[in-house]
Design a protein around this motif. Structure first.
Motif, PDB file in Angstrom:
ATOM      1  N   ALA A  17      47.529  46.905  48.125  1.00 28.75           N
ATOM      2  CA  ALA A  17      46.990  47.901  47.189  1.00 28.75           C
ATOM      3  C   ALA A  17      46.554  47.237  45.890  1.00 28.75           C
ATOM      4  O   ALA A  17      45.501  47.552  45.331  1.00 28.75           O
ATOM      5  CB  ALA A  17      48.042  48.976  46.912  1.00 28.75           C
ATOM      6  N   ASN A  18      47.360  46.286  45.402  1.00 27.42           N
ATOM      7  CA  ASN A  18      46.992  45.589  44.164  1.00 27.42           C
ATOM      8  C   ASN A  18      45.730  44.744  44.352  1.00 27.42           C
ATOM      9  O   ASN A  18      44.884  44.687  43.460  1.00 27.42           O
ATOM     10  CB  ASN A  18      48.157  44.699  43.697  1.00 27.42           C
ATOM     11  N   TRP A  23      40.233  44.163  43.225  1.00 22.32           N
ATOM     12  CA  TRP A  23      38.947  43.707  43.759  1.00 22.32           C
ATOM     13  C   TRP A  23      37.841  44.712  43.433  1.00 22.32           C
ATOM     14  O   TRP A  23      36.695  44.332  43.167  1.00 22.32           O
ATOM     15  CB  TRP A  23      39.017  43.458  45.273  1.00 22.32           C
ATOM     16  N   GLY A  24      38.188  45.980  43.432  1.00 17.53           N
ATOM     17  CA  GLY A  24      37.216  46.999  43.048  1.00 17.53           C
ATOM     18  C   GLY A  24      36.629  46.711  41.673  1.00 17.53           C
ATOM     19  O   GLY A  24      35.433  46.909  41.441  1.00 17.53           O
ATOM     20  N   MET A  25      37.474  46.223  40.770  1.00 16.56           N
ATOM     21  CA  MET A  25      37.004  45.917  39.403  1.00 16.56           C
ATOM     22  C   MET A  25      36.342  44.548  39.347  1.00 16.56           C
ATOM     23  O   MET A  25      35.332  44.359  38.659  1.00 16.56           O
ATOM     24  CB  MET A  25      38.174  46.004  38.427  1.00 16.56           C
ATOM     25  N   LEU A  26      36.886  43.587  40.051  1.00 21.48           N
ATOM     26  CA  LEU A  26      36.300  42.238  40.059  1.00 21.48           C
ATOM     27  C   LEU A  26      34.895  42.262  40.678  1.00 21.48           C
ATOM     28  O   LEU A  26      33.998  41.532  40.244  1.00 21.48           O
ATOM     29  CB  LEU A  26      37.173  41.269  40.872  1.00 21.48           C
ATOM     30  N   LEU A 123      41.631  38.391  35.858  1.00 25.28           N
ATOM     31  CA  LEU A 123      42.125  39.750  36.109  1.00 25.28           C
ATOM     32  C   LEU A 123      42.347  40.494  34.792  1.00 25.28           C
ATOM     33  O   LEU A 123      41.974  41.663  34.663  1.00 25.28           O
ATOM     34  CB  LEU A 123      43.431  39.698  36.911  1.00 25.28           C
ATOM     35  N   LYS A 124      42.928  39.814  33.820  1.00 24.83           N
ATOM     36  CA  LYS A 124      43.172  40.461  32.511  1.00 24.83           C
ATOM     37  C   LYS A 124      41.851  40.890  31.875  1.00 24.83           C
ATOM     38  O   LYS A 124      41.741  41.998  31.348  1.00 24.83           O
ATOM     39  CB  LYS A 124      43.900  39.487  31.580  1.00 24.83           C
ATOM     40  N   ALA A 125      40.854  40.010  31.963  1.00 29.44           N
ATOM     41  CA  ALA A 125      39.565  40.313  31.337  1.00 29.44           C
ATOM     42  C   ALA A 125      38.864  41.464  32.049  1.00 29.44           C
ATOM     43  O   ALA A 125      38.256  42.328  31.413  1.00 29.44           O
ATOM     44  CB  ALA A 125      38.682  39.064  31.342  1.00 29.44           C
TER      45      ALA A 125
END
Lengths: 150, 150
Positions: A17-18, A23-26, A123-125
């Motif tokens: 899930a993570n 990945w949706g955001m990346l 990931l943070k960005a």
């Protein structure tokens, strides 16, 4: 060794899930994400530049077409991995294919682990307030599958 | 040479439309499409097996995890190319990255052209009555970009 690392990822609903959520955001901007990840790698671990001499001057970022091609292609590999999460034998075979070129470039499992901190920063960005250490740990678990194949 | 081949693809709305339309059907099952393409290659051009000795017994199809990993990864490369059609400099850099590994395996432009007939058969199988020779020609134009980079 690869089987255990694959089972660790594919057997965990939380890790999957993570990975999918992040990945949706990346993947909202595949190219920028790839370039950011590589840029973070060279900034945080300049020692790894020795593995990328083929690319020439990596400081040029997107203006370096070899680096750009590598960065974009890398994100499609990540996409392939994320698409494979529900099929352990598929994840194993695509990671092993991915590993071939890295083995040819003599990148050890330890050396490949250099990607974890740059991935965390990426990931943070990309995720902003949605970022969590669990998310970075999920990617580290996926990186561990690659490391097991090296 | 790569620039001209890229311009031929990216500058043609008809070629891009044919690639995107057919990719929609090819990508409905990424894995099967990749395995079908490789299977067609080995059936129609058994001479090309000499470039794939790393994969072992390719007659095993999906049961050969190295072939399976190669086939799935190949389709993600095609996805990358199709996603790049509106950005010539991106298409060029990702094709050149794709070419690197093929150059290392000493696959010439002429040898790479062996993929055209197997691709045509794959398109026919996947597209059925939607198949047209223009579609196969569009893929040959994209293959020509890879050939120009070899």
């Amino acid at each position: 060794m690869v089987d255990a690392a694959v089972a660790n990822v594919c057997g965990s609903d939380a890790i999957k899930a993570n990975l999918r959520r992040s990945w949706g955001m990346l993947s909202a901007d595949i190219e920028s994400t790839g370039l950011m990840l590589m840029g973070n790698l060279f900034a945080l671990r300049p020692d790894t530049k020795s593995y990328f001499t083929r690319l020439g001057d990596v400081q040029k970022g997107k203006g370096n077409s070899k680096l750009r091609g590598h960065a974009i292609t890398l994100t499609y590999a990540l996409n392939n991995f994320v698409d494979s999460l529900d099929d352990p034998s598929r994840l194993k075979c695509v990671v092993e294919k991915f590993a071939v070129n890295h083995i040819n470039r003599k990148i050890s499992a330890e050396a490949f682990g250099a990607i974890n901190e740059p991935m965390k920063e990426t990931l943070k960005a990309r995720m902003g307030s949605y970022y969590s250490d669990e998310c970075a740990a999920a990617w580290a678990a996926l990186v561990a599958v690659v490391q097991a194949a090296l």
